[in-house]
Structures are given as structure tokens and as C-alpha cells.
Design an enzyme around this catalytic site. Structure first.
Site, PDB file in Angstrom:
ATOM      1  N   CYS A 148      41.373  39.871  33.635  1.00  0.00           N
ATOM      2  CA  CYS A 148      42.399  39.293  32.753  1.00  0.00           C
ATOM      3  C   CYS A 148      43.212  38.204  33.448  1.00  0.00           C
ATOM      4  O   CYS A 148      43.503  37.155  32.863  1.00  0.00           O
ATOM      5  CB  CYS A 148      43.354  40.375  32.276  1.00  0.00           C
ATOM      6  SG  CYS A 148      42.607  41.819  31.536  1.00  0.00           S
ATOM      7  N   ASP A 149      43.614  38.456  34.700  1.00  0.00           N
ATOM      8  CA  ASP A 149      44.686  37.675  35.316  1.00  0.00           C
ATOM      9  C   ASP A 149      44.325  36.894  36.575  1.00  0.00           C
ATOM     10  O   ASP A 149      45.176  36.163  37.102  1.00  0.00           O
ATOM     11  CB  ASP A 149      45.854  38.611  35.654  1.00  0.00           C
ATOM     12  CG  ASP A 149      46.452  39.251  34.418  1.00  0.00           C
ATOM     13  OD1 ASP A 149      46.405  38.628  33.345  1.00  0.00           O
ATOM     14  OD2 ASP A 149      46.952  40.386  34.515  1.00  0.00           O
ATOM     15  N   CYS A 196      44.403  44.316  35.991  1.00  0.00           N
ATOM     16  CA  CYS A 196      43.140  43.773  35.479  1.00  0.00           C
ATOM     17  C   CYS A 196      42.865  42.390  36.071  1.00  0.00           C
ATOM     18  O   CYS A 196      43.461  41.396  35.663  1.00  0.00           O
ATOM     19  CB  CYS A 196      43.193  43.681  33.959  1.00  0.00           C
ATOM     20  SG  CYS A 196      41.711  42.973  33.220  1.00  0.00           S
TER      21      CYS A 196
END
Length: 308
Positions: free
Chosen positions: A136-137, A133
């Protein structure tokens, strides 16, 4: 004797826990079922820095906080691998491997799982450079070199997202052309930060004691084993909804995602779905929580309508 509840929630990720909080807070009897520990994929996530209210929090810690917030209002949580469901009557039946339960309404929160490459180093470096993701990261790889594996829409969309943050993005694809939409391909090829390695099969992810340093691959045309330096690898070889139990109920699309309206209602009265299991584009903790609040409230409204 089969125990009956107002609502059964199948899945204890962030969406399921939020739905439980809202439903139990409305003084409904609620059972949460999950085959594993509460929190879902959050337990496999390291630092989370895009959930409102926390500058940064570890996934397991956020899982615990959400669980305690929900349990404060009295729902039951039971470990159970759901083996079958019967939604054909007003009272829904949910069976696990060792018990069965009934409820007037069911909320499906079983989520989705990213397909893995199955190569050495993938599990070892999960959360330490291996990600599924970018939203997300990506922030953890600012001005660093990263690799994206895949050639579909998700891989290229996330690659373009990463290109805004990372120093460079190398796309490794097993074919000689992308499967992504032409408009995405055009943007990717025009982006000077994005590079492409064609006809390549990812073989291994390696690193040091802290994080990923290298991605190794096979050049399928020459048979040579090669490698590219990278601090992170983002894997997009598919996402699978956890909906095998529900595929015969006419509530999923052709890919297995559950179809709902904006109230999280499925085509079956009294059956709701939320979070990553739904047919939608963005799958994040924040919008799973949003779905959960709606599902919990709408399940309450449904139960009220049964008394009208």
C-alpha cells in the site's frame, strides 16, 4: 418483529459495500451491518495511490464514494455490533446488541486487523510513517530509510518489496533468528539494502510534526536503549481475522480465516465470505472489491436457485 431481507452483509468495508451494490442493483433487499463507520480500514488510511481510477485519493474520501455508489441502489445500512448468528436453517438469523434480523443469504465481510505493537507513537504516527502494508505505502518512502518490525514470512516478504523502493530497510526482530521460510531468508540476507537488528524489542516511535523520524528499541542482550533513524516503520507482528463469531461453524481454517471457493461460497449453503477475512495471500482494496462483486452476484444466483 424480526425483519427479513434477501441478504445481510456483515461488514461495510470496500468488499462489503461492493457486494451490497451488486446485490441491491439486482433488486434484492439488502441490509449492511457494521459496528463502525462504513469504509472499514480505508478510514484509517491517508493517501491511496494504488486503486484504479484515482491517481491519489484519501481513504475517507474513497470510503464515502463507495458508500454513496452502493446506497444509490437502495440497500439499508445500520450500525450494529453482531453478537451471534444462526446459520443452521434456510433462513439465517443475525443478532446485534439491540436487534435481530433474518435473511435467506449472508455475506461475511468482517475483515482482519493487524496486530499492533502497543508502543508510544504508534497511533500518533499512523498514516504519517507507521504502516502495516508495504504494498500500500512503499511508494511514499522512495529512496528513504525504513524499518520493518517482525521476523516471519510477511515481514521478510514486505521487507524485500520495500528494498526495491526504499534507500535501506532495517529489520528489527525480537529473536536471534528469523521465522520466515528459508528461501525468503536467503533472499533477504543477500540483499545489500537490508540490515538486521537482533534480540531487539521496539519501545517507541518518535518524529516531528509531520512524520516519523526515529524508532527506539531495547537491546535485550545488553540492556541498552538504542535508536535507528527512519522515515517509516512497517509493522508485521501478525494479522487477526475478525471471525470469533464463526469459529464454531466449520468454515474457518486452524488460524481462523474463512475458507471459500472461487465463488466466495463457504461450506454452509447461503453463506458467503469475501475480502480480508478469507484465507488468501493478498489483502488489498482492489481485490476486496473484486471479491465483493463475485459475492454479490453469487448470492443472487443462490437466491434464484431457491426458486427452481
Amino acid at each position: 418483529m424480526t425483519k427479513q431481507y434477501d441478504i445481510i452483509i456483515i461488514g461495510a468495508g470496500p468488499g462489503g459495500l461492493t457486494a451490497a451494490l451488486y446485490a441491491a442493483r439486482a433488486n434484492l433487499s439488502v441490509l449492511i451491518l457494521d459496528r463502525g463507520i462504513y469504509g472499514g480500514q480505508m478510514n484509517n488510511t491517508g493517501a491511496i495511490d494504488n486503486y484504479p481510477g484515482f491517481m491519489e485519493i484519501q481513504g475517507p474520501e474513497l470510503s464515502e464514494k463507495m458508500y454513496q455508489s452502493a446506497m444509490k441502489f437502495g440497500p439499508e445500512f445500520k450500525y450494529g455490533d453482531v453478537t451471534s448468528v444462526d446459520f443452521s436453517n434456510k433462513i439465517k438469523l443475525v443478532k446485534t446488541s439491540d436487534a435481530e434480523y433474518e435473511a435467506k443469504a449472508v455475506i461475511i465481510a468482517t475483515g482482519a486487523e493487524h496486530k499492533h505493537l502497543g508502543v508510544p507513537g504508534e497511533e500518533e504516527y499512523s498514516g504519517r510513517g507507521v504502516s502495516y502494508c508495504a504494498v500500500c505505502d512503499a511508494a511514499f518512502f522512495k529512496d528513504e530509510d525504513v524499518v520493518v518490525v517482525g521476523g516471519g514470512d510477511s515481514a521478510i516478504e514486505e521487507g524485500l518489496y520495500l528494498a526495491n523502493i526504499a534507500k535501506s530497510v532495517t529489520v528489527i526482530h525480537r529473536r536471534d533468528s528469523l521465522r520466515a521460510q528459508p528461501v525468503l531468508q536467503k533472499r533477504a540476507f543477500a540483499n545489500k539494502k537490508m540490515n538486521f537488528i537482533w534480540n531487539a524489542q521496539t519501545e517507541e516511535i518518535s518524529g516531528d510534526d509531520q512524520k516519523v523520524t526515529t524508532v527506539k528499541y531495547l537491546d535485550k542482550k545488553t540492556g541498552e536503549h538504542k535508536e535507528v533513524s527512519a522515515s517509516g516503520i512497517f509493522i508485521y507482528v501478525g494479522v487477526e481475522p475478525q471471525t470469533n463469531l464463526f469459529k464454531d461453524l466449520a468454515i474457518t481454517d486452524e488460524h481462523g480465516w474463512i475458507i471459500t471457493n472461487e465463488k466466495m461460497q463457504t461450506a454452509i449453503d447461503g453463506v458467503f465470505a469475501l475480502g480480508d477475512v478469507r484465507a488468501k495471500d493478498l489483502r488489498q482494496i482492489a481485490n476486496a472489491v473484486g471479491d465483493g462483486s463475485i459475492a454479490g452476484q453469487e448470492a443472487y444466483n443462490y437466491l434464484q436457485s431457491l426458486n427452481d
